[in-house]
Design a protein around this motif. Structure first.
Motif, PDB file in Angstrom:
ATOM      1  N   THR A  12       0.860  -1.196   0.000  1.00 50.39           N
ATOM      2  CA  THR A  12       0.000   0.000   0.000  1.00 50.39           C
ATOM      3  C   THR A  12       0.896   1.246   0.000  1.00 50.39           C
ATOM      4  O   THR A  12       2.097   1.142   0.287  1.00 50.39           O
ATOM      5  CB  THR A  12      -0.893   0.042   1.259  1.00 50.39           C
ATOM      6  N   PRO A  13       0.309   2.430  -0.268  1.00 49.69           N
ATOM      7  CA  PRO A  13       1.121   3.667  -0.215  1.00 49.69           C
ATOM      8  C   PRO A  13       1.750   3.876   1.160  1.00 49.69           C
ATOM      9  O   PRO A  13       2.746   4.571   1.310  1.00 49.69           O
ATOM     10  CB  PRO A  13       0.119   4.776  -0.527  1.00 49.69           C
ATOM     11  N   GLU A  14       1.170   3.225   2.195  1.00 47.70           N
ATOM     12  CA  GLU A  14       1.740   3.357   3.560  1.00 47.70           C
ATOM     13  C   GLU A  14       2.826   2.307   3.806  1.00 47.70           C
ATOM     14  O   GLU A  14       3.243   2.075   4.947  1.00 47.70           O
ATOM     15  CB  GLU A  14       0.646   3.187   4.625  1.00 47.70           C
ATOM     16  N   ASN A  15       3.258   1.640   2.762  1.00 45.61           N
ATOM     17  CA  ASN A  15       4.302   0.586   2.841  1.00 45.61           C
ATOM     18  C   ASN A  15       3.887  -0.634   3.661  1.00 45.61           C
ATOM     19  O   ASN A  15       4.708  -1.270   4.316  1.00 45.61           O
ATOM     20  CB  ASN A  15       5.632   1.139   3.382  1.00 45.61           C
ATOM     21  N   ILE A  16       2.602  -0.940   3.651  1.00 45.29           N
ATOM     22  CA  ILE A  16       2.117  -2.171   4.288  1.00 45.29           C
ATOM     23  C   ILE A  16       2.029  -3.243   3.198  1.00 45.29           C
ATOM     24  O   ILE A  16       1.397  -3.021   2.153  1.00 45.29           O
ATOM     25  CB  ILE A  16       0.699  -1.975   4.900  1.00 45.29           C
ATOM     26  N   ILE A  17       2.658  -4.385   3.465  1.00 50.18           N
ATOM     27  CA  ILE A  17       2.612  -5.472   2.479  1.00 50.18           C
ATOM     28  C   ILE A  17       1.296  -6.233   2.638  1.00 50.18           C
ATOM     29  O   ILE A  17       0.981  -6.745   3.711  1.00 50.18           O
ATOM     30  CB  ILE A  17       3.836  -6.396   2.640  1.00 50.18           C
ATOM     31  N   VAL A  18       0.536  -6.296   1.520  1.00 51.55           N
ATOM     32  CA  VAL A  18      -0.791  -6.944   1.575  1.00 51.55           C
ATOM     33  C   VAL A  18      -0.863  -8.148   0.628  1.00 51.55           C
ATOM     34  O   VAL A  18      -1.908  -8.769   0.487  1.00 51.55           O
ATOM     35  CB  VAL A  18      -1.917  -5.937   1.239  1.00 51.55           C
ATOM     36  N   GLY A  19       0.247  -8.455  -0.003  1.00 51.62           N
ATOM     37  CA  GLY A  19       0.264  -9.629  -0.890  1.00 51.62           C
ATOM     38  C   GLY A  19       1.690 -10.052  -1.169  1.00 51.62           C
ATOM     39  O   GLY A  19       2.618  -9.232  -1.129  1.00 51.62           O
ATOM     40  N   HIS A  20       1.868 -11.347  -1.419  1.00 52.40           N
ATOM     41  CA  HIS A  20       3.225 -11.857  -1.673  1.00 52.40           C
ATOM     42  C   HIS A  20       3.136 -13.143  -2.491  1.00 52.40           C
ATOM     43  O   HIS A  20       2.216 -13.946  -2.303  1.00 52.40           O
ATOM     44  CB  HIS A  20       3.915 -12.142  -0.325  1.00 52.40           C
ATOM     45  N   ILE A  21       4.085 -13.317  -3.394  1.00 56.64           N
ATOM     46  CA  ILE A  21       4.270 -14.629  -4.021  1.00 56.64           C
ATOM     47  C   ILE A  21       5.769 -14.920  -3.990  1.00 56.64           C
ATOM     48  O   ILE A  21       6.583 -14.088  -4.397  1.00 56.64           O
ATOM     49  CB  ILE A  21       3.675 -14.674  -5.459  1.00 56.64           C
ATOM     50  N   GLY A  22       6.129 -16.055  -3.426  1.00 59.34           N
ATOM     51  CA  GLY A  22       7.545 -16.441  -3.347  1.00 59.34           C
ATOM     52  C   GLY A  22       7.955 -17.152  -4.629  1.00 59.34           C
ATOM     53  O   GLY A  22       7.129 -17.761  -5.319  1.00 59.34           O
TER      54      GLY A  22
END
Ligand SMILES: CC(C)(COP(=O)(O)OP(=O)(O)OC[C@H]1O[C@@H](n2cnc3c(N)ncnc32)[C@H](O)[C@@H]1OP(=O)(O)O)[C@@H](O)C(=O)NCCC(=O)NCCS
Length: 368
Positions: free
Chosen positions: A57-67
């Motif tokens: 997000t613009p607040e630098n919160i990670i809301v998704g990931h794929i390794g």
């Protein structure tokens, strides 16, 4: 608004929080580095390997990931760059962006073979929509298994179905199942402490020689199993007693077969489980396989493991295992998806041949 970017080691903590929220289990920082950057193939590749991608997000919160796990494959003497999607997760409020992560995974120009070998129902469906296929083998949605502790197994089963008093009901129902097992297990593998197999504590140079023999077999798609690739997956669990490596020799004392069993519990339902995650042999290896399973059943019994289970394998191996295992169960989803790179149509075509395939938990990220 979310931004998609390549993952960096600094993202480790936020990704763990996200994984934990969606019950994917967490990794220590060392395990995380080992998985995404520790493949022995990374050192031999002449390109930078992305650890994965994140949605932020613009607040630098990670809301998704794929390794992005690098795995090497071999087919007819050729090395293939394989990428295995790992721990794909997107926060429920941001699911409309899930596909962007998967598309980024499939856009890697250096990859020959894309994989998802631990797919859940939604991730398999999304991969299918993006062109991934099921290998032409049966039953990557079914497991074969042996029960060592019937009451504990029944309690886990009831806990999974959210039945109240699952623990208390395990004993009476387990006793009945244990009686039924006596009949069902006739002619199948049973615990045997004197089965003629060797248990190894490490992978030595014999595994490099053995891999040279396996790799030379024509028309077999194999995830690389040299000493370094085996150690990358199993060295730590071997040290901790969570992996067992069993070997069988031929008449001249050369390594002719091996099997790896790996602890893969389901702590949410209190199930202690060992899985046969790899089995390779020169020839059909049927006698060795029976001995290896019987030896492991005895060890499971001693270590109070509740079930021994097998997922996957191609036509020939699957038949061998079915002849030895008394039980089978339906898995929640088809777990194995693959896609050849668009620039390799001849690879895509050859992968339609069922005889090429012998997929098992060793493939992709199944042992991490
Ligand atoms: C994997 C993931 C990123 C995929 O996201 P997605 O493609 O946006 O898919 P969704 O989760 O929104 O699910 C898609 C649909 O399948 C449905 N669905 C989910 N699980 C299902 C199941 N077991 N059986 C049937 N339908 C199912 C959902 O209800 C949803 O339906 P809808 O399209 O009508 O709303 C996401 O599901 C996720 O983060 N899951 C939690 C972590 C996880 O399990 N990761 C997989 C590791 S491989």
């Amino acid at each position: 608004m979310v931004n998609l970017r390549e993952a960096t080691p600094a993202d480790y903590h936020q990704i763990q929080v996200l994984d934990a929220r969606y019950h994917l289990g967490t990794l220590t920082e060392i395990e995380w580095q080992h998985l995404y950057a520790g493949s022995p193939f990374v050192e031999r590749c002449n390109f930078a390997w992305p650890l994965g991608w994140v949605l932020e997000t613009p607040e630098n919160i990670i809301v998704g990931h794929i390794g992005n796990v690098l795995v090497e494959y071999s087919l007819n003497g050729q090395s293939l760059v394989g990428a295995s999607a790992n721990r794909w997760v997107v926060d429920a409020d941001f699911r409309k962006h899930s596909t962007e992560l998967a598309k980024r995974f499939f856009a890697q120009p250096q990859v020959d073979l894309f994989l998802n070998t631990t797919a859940t129902w939604p991730s398999g469906r999304a991969f299918g929509r993006l062109g991934a296929l099921r290998p032409p083998v049966e039953a990557y949605d079914r497991a074969k298994f042996w029960i060592l502790d019937h009451p504990a197994f029944v309690s886990s089963l009831l806990a999974k179905k959210n039945v109240p008093l699952a623990q208390a009901m395990g004993y009476p129902a387990g006793a009945l199942l244990s009686l039924a097992s006596l009949i069902r297990s006739f002619g199948k593998c049973k615990p045997n402490r004197s089965a003629l197999v060797w248990e190894l504590s490490a992978f030595d140079e014999r595994f490099d020689n053995f891999w040279r023999i396996l790799r030379a077999q024509p028309n077999r798609l194999l995830c690389v199993r040299d000493r370094a690739a085996l150690a990358w997956r199993f060295e730590k669990p071997l040290r901790n007693g969570n992996a067992w490596v069993l070997a069988g020799n031929d008449d001249s004392g050369q390594l002719a077969s091996y099997a790896v069993f790996l602890r893969q519990d389901s702590p949410d339902i209190n199930l202690r489980r060992m899985r046969l995650v790899d089995f390779q042999s020169v020839g059909d290896g049927a006698t060795f396989l029976r001995r290896a399973i019987e030896h492991s059943l005895a060890r499971c019994h001693d270590d109070r493991v509740h079930v021994l289970e097998v997922i996957g394998f191609g036509v020939a191996r699957k038949r061998q295992i079915e002849n030895l295992a008394p039980y089978r169960r339906q898995l929640p989803s088809w777990m194995f998806w693959y896609k050849a790179a668009d620039r390799l149509p001849e690879l895509a075509q050859s992968l339609e041949n069922p005889e090429l395939w012998d997929p098992c938990t060793y493939d992709g990220d199944g042992c991490f």
